[in-house]
Motif scaffolding. Structure first.
Motif, PDB file in Angstrom:
ATOM      1  N   GLU A  41       0.823  -1.206   0.000  1.00 15.96           N
ATOM      2  CA  GLU A  41       0.000   0.000   0.000  1.00 15.96           C
ATOM      3  C   GLU A  41       0.862   1.264   0.000  1.00 15.96           C
ATOM      4  O   GLU A  41       0.450   2.303  -0.490  1.00 15.96           O
ATOM      5  N   ARG A  42       2.061   1.146   0.560  1.00 16.99           N
ATOM      6  CA  ARG A  42       2.994   2.282   0.586  1.00 16.99           C
ATOM      7  C   ARG A  42       4.038   2.175  -0.512  1.00 16.99           C
ATOM      8  O   ARG A  42       5.035   2.887  -0.490  1.00 16.99           O
ATOM      9  N   ASP A  43       3.839   1.214  -1.434  1.00 11.42           N
ATOM     10  CA  ASP A  43       4.754   0.989  -2.545  1.00 11.42           C
ATOM     11  C   ASP A  43       6.176   0.713  -2.040  1.00 11.42           C
ATOM     12  O   ASP A  43       7.150   1.263  -2.560  1.00 11.42           O
ATOM     13  N   MET A  44       6.270  -0.157  -1.029  1.00 10.66           N
ATOM     14  CA  MET A  44       7.555  -0.511  -0.423  1.00 10.66           C
ATOM     15  C   MET A  44       7.712  -2.024  -0.428  1.00 10.66           C
ATOM     16  O   MET A  44       6.720  -2.751  -0.386  1.00 10.66           O
ATOM     17  N   SER A  45       8.962  -2.487  -0.431  1.00 12.52           N
ATOM     18  CA  SER A  45       9.228  -3.909  -0.246  1.00 12.52           C
ATOM     19  C   SER A  45       9.073  -4.227   1.240  1.00 12.52           C
ATOM     20  O   SER A  45       9.046  -3.313   2.080  1.00 12.52           O
ATOM     21  N   ALA A  46       9.001  -5.504   1.566  1.00 12.60           N
ATOM     22  CA  ALA A  46       8.896  -5.902   2.977  1.00 12.60           C
ATOM     23  C   ALA A  46      10.126  -5.436   3.757  1.00 12.60           C
ATOM     24  O   ALA A  46      10.019  -5.005   4.907  1.00 12.60           O
ATOM     25  N   VAL A  47      11.304  -5.495   3.118  1.00 14.76           N
ATOM     26  CA  VAL A  47      12.537  -5.055   3.781  1.00 14.76           C
ATOM     27  C   VAL A  47      12.483  -3.545   4.045  1.00 14.76           C
ATOM     28  O   VAL A  47      12.811  -3.081   5.145  1.00 14.76           O
ATOM     29  N   GLU A  48      12.056  -2.770   3.049  1.00 13.41           N
ATOM     30  CA  GLU A  48      11.937  -1.314   3.218  1.00 13.41           C
ATOM     31  C   GLU A  48      10.902  -0.975   4.295  1.00 13.41           C
ATOM     32  O   GLU A  48      11.128  -0.094   5.128  1.00 13.41           O
ATOM     33  N   PHE A  49       9.785  -1.701   4.273  1.00  9.41           N
ATOM     34  CA  PHE A  49       8.721  -1.453   5.247  1.00  9.41           C
ATOM     35  C   PHE A  49       9.184  -1.830   6.651  1.00  9.41           C
ATOM     36  O   PHE A  49       8.856  -1.170   7.628  1.00  9.41           O
ATOM     37  N   ASN A  50       9.987  -2.898   6.733  1.00  9.68           N
ATOM     38  CA  ASN A  50      10.550  -3.310   8.022  1.00  9.68           C
ATOM     39  C   ASN A  50      11.457  -2.214   8.579  1.00  9.68           C
ATOM     40  O   ASN A  50      11.445  -1.931   9.779  1.00  9.68           O
ATOM     41  N   LYS A  51      12.234  -1.575   7.696  1.00 11.57           N
ATOM     42  CA  LYS A  51      13.097  -0.467   8.143  1.00 11.57           C
ATOM     43  C   LYS A  51      12.261   0.708   8.620  1.00 11.57           C
ATOM     44  O   LYS A  51      12.593   1.348   9.620  1.00 11.57           O
ATOM     45  N   LEU A  52      11.171   0.979   7.918  1.00  8.98           N
ATOM     46  CA  LEU A  52      10.270   2.040   8.356  1.00  8.98           C
ATOM     47  C   LEU A  52       9.672   1.695   9.725  1.00  8.98           C
ATOM     48  O   LEU A  52       9.538   2.568  10.587  1.00  8.98           O
ATOM     49  N   ALA A  53       9.354   0.428   9.922  1.00  8.52           N
ATOM     50  CA  ALA A  53       8.789  -0.009  11.203  1.00  8.52           C
ATOM     51  C   ALA A  53       9.792   0.189  12.350  1.00  8.52           C
ATOM     52  O   ALA A  53       9.385   0.376  13.495  1.00  8.52           O
ATOM     53  N   GLU A  54      11.086   0.159  12.035  1.00  5.18           N
ATOM     54  CA  GLU A  54      12.096   0.440  13.064  1.00  5.18           C
ATOM     55  C   GLU A  54      11.974   1.871  13.571  1.00  5.18           C
ATOM     56  O   GLU A  54      12.272   2.150  14.716  1.00  5.18           O
ATOM     57  N   ASP A  56       9.023   3.799  13.082  1.00  2.00           N
ATOM     58  CA  ASP A  56       7.636   4.087  13.440  1.00  2.00           C
ATOM     59  C   ASP A  56       7.040   2.855  14.119  1.00  2.00           C
ATOM     60  O   ASP A  56       6.518   1.957  13.460  1.00  2.00           O
ATOM     61  N   ASP A  57       7.113   2.826  15.444  1.00  2.00           N
ATOM     62  CA  ASP A  57       6.670   1.640  16.177  1.00  2.00           C
ATOM     63  C   ASP A  57       5.177   1.365  16.050  1.00  2.00           C
ATOM     64  O   ASP A  57       4.713   0.267  16.327  1.00  2.00           O
ATOM     65  N   GLN A  58       4.420   2.341  15.587  1.00  2.00           N
ATOM     66  CA  GLN A  58       2.978   2.144  15.460  1.00  2.00           C
ATOM     67  C   GLN A  58       2.634   1.107  14.390  1.00  2.00           C
ATOM     68  O   GLN A  58       1.608   0.447  14.468  1.00  2.00           O
ATOM     69  N   ILE A  59       3.527   0.914  13.414  1.00  2.00           N
ATOM     70  CA  ILE A  59       3.312  -0.090  12.370  1.00  2.00           C
ATOM     71  C   ILE A  59       3.227  -1.477  12.997  1.00  2.00           C
ATOM     72  O   ILE A  59       2.264  -2.217  12.774  1.00  2.00           O
ATOM     73  N   ASP A  60       4.220  -1.842  13.785  1.00  2.00           N
ATOM     74  CA  ASP A  60       4.206  -3.139  14.459  1.00  2.00           C
ATOM     75  C   ASP A  60       3.043  -3.239  15.437  1.00  2.00           C
ATOM     76  O   ASP A  60       2.343  -4.252  15.492  1.00  2.00           O
ATOM     77  N   ARG A  61       2.853  -2.213  16.207  1.00  2.00           N
ATOM     78  CA  ARG A  61       1.822  -2.246  17.252  1.00  2.00           C
ATOM     79  C   ARG A  61       0.423  -2.414  16.658  1.00  2.00           C
ATOM     80  O   ARG A  61      -0.397  -3.162  17.200  1.00  2.00           O
TER      81      ARG A  61
END
Length: 192
Positions: A41-54, A56-61
């Motif tokens: 949805e954010r046009d990111m790979s899982a690896v890129e999204f995982n880095k964003l989650a580092e 922005d903790d709200q993604i994981d939560r």
């Protein structure tokens, strides 16, 4: 019935979870699928999204809260994610942990994602370290603690059909009347 299937990337979680869900007519909820959908949805790979989650903790939560709510509110579900066993907690009837050596998992990921095995290994190791730190920081979960799982299985030792057969046999042979107690899930902060 509530079953959980957990394990690191490339361990065979999705394959086994799908087969178990079908065998026992359970709704299959995949945390990985939800995570990848959010990344797409954010046009990111899982690896890129995982880095964003580092960052922005709200993604994981948000993802983890959704999975926990499903575990607590729905019946006849198979919950699949790295944290499924922890998130379902004592609500789970049976908790499975699947794993395999990192080189085996990297080969599987490389085949699945059509990439070089070395790249897949590097990304997988980086991702696992990142996730382990976040799980500890957010929820006090030590992802290497397998004590809550009823079954921990090295999927490199058997083929997918055999792994499914082993897990199916566990579920088929489970009798709640004979159950003297599962390991409790304690000390977790469900801080969503």
């Amino acid at each position: 019935m509530l079953l959980t299937v957990s394990g690191p990337p490339g361990s065979g979680k999705s394959t086994t979870a799908a087969a178990l869900a079908e065998a026992f007519d359970l709704e299959h909820i995949s945390g990985g699928d939800i995570f990848r959908e959010l990344a797409a949805e954010r046009d990111m790979s899982a690896v890129e999204f995982n880095k964003l989650a580092e960052e922005d903790d709200q993604i994981d939560r948000d993802l983890d809260r959704r999975l926990r709510d499903i575990a607590l509110e729905r019946d006849d579900v198979l919950l699949e994610s790295r944290l499924a066993g922890w998130l379902a907690g004592d609500a789970a009837d049976l908790r499975f942990w699947l794993d395999a050596p990192v080189d085996v998992r990297a080969e599987r990921i490389a085949d699945r994602e059509d990439k070089d095995a070395g790249t897949a290994r590097e990304e997988t190791v980086t991702r696992e370290k990142s996730e382990a730190l976040r799980y500890e920081e957010y929820y006090d979960i030590d992802i290497t603690d397998l004590s809550i799982y009823d079954v921990a299985l090295n999927t490199a030792r058997w083929g997918p059909k055999e792994v499914t057969a082993i897990c199916t046999a566990v579920v088929d042979s489970y009798d709640p009347e004979l159950d003297e107690g599962k390991y409790p899930v304690e000390g977790i902060r469900y801080d969503f």
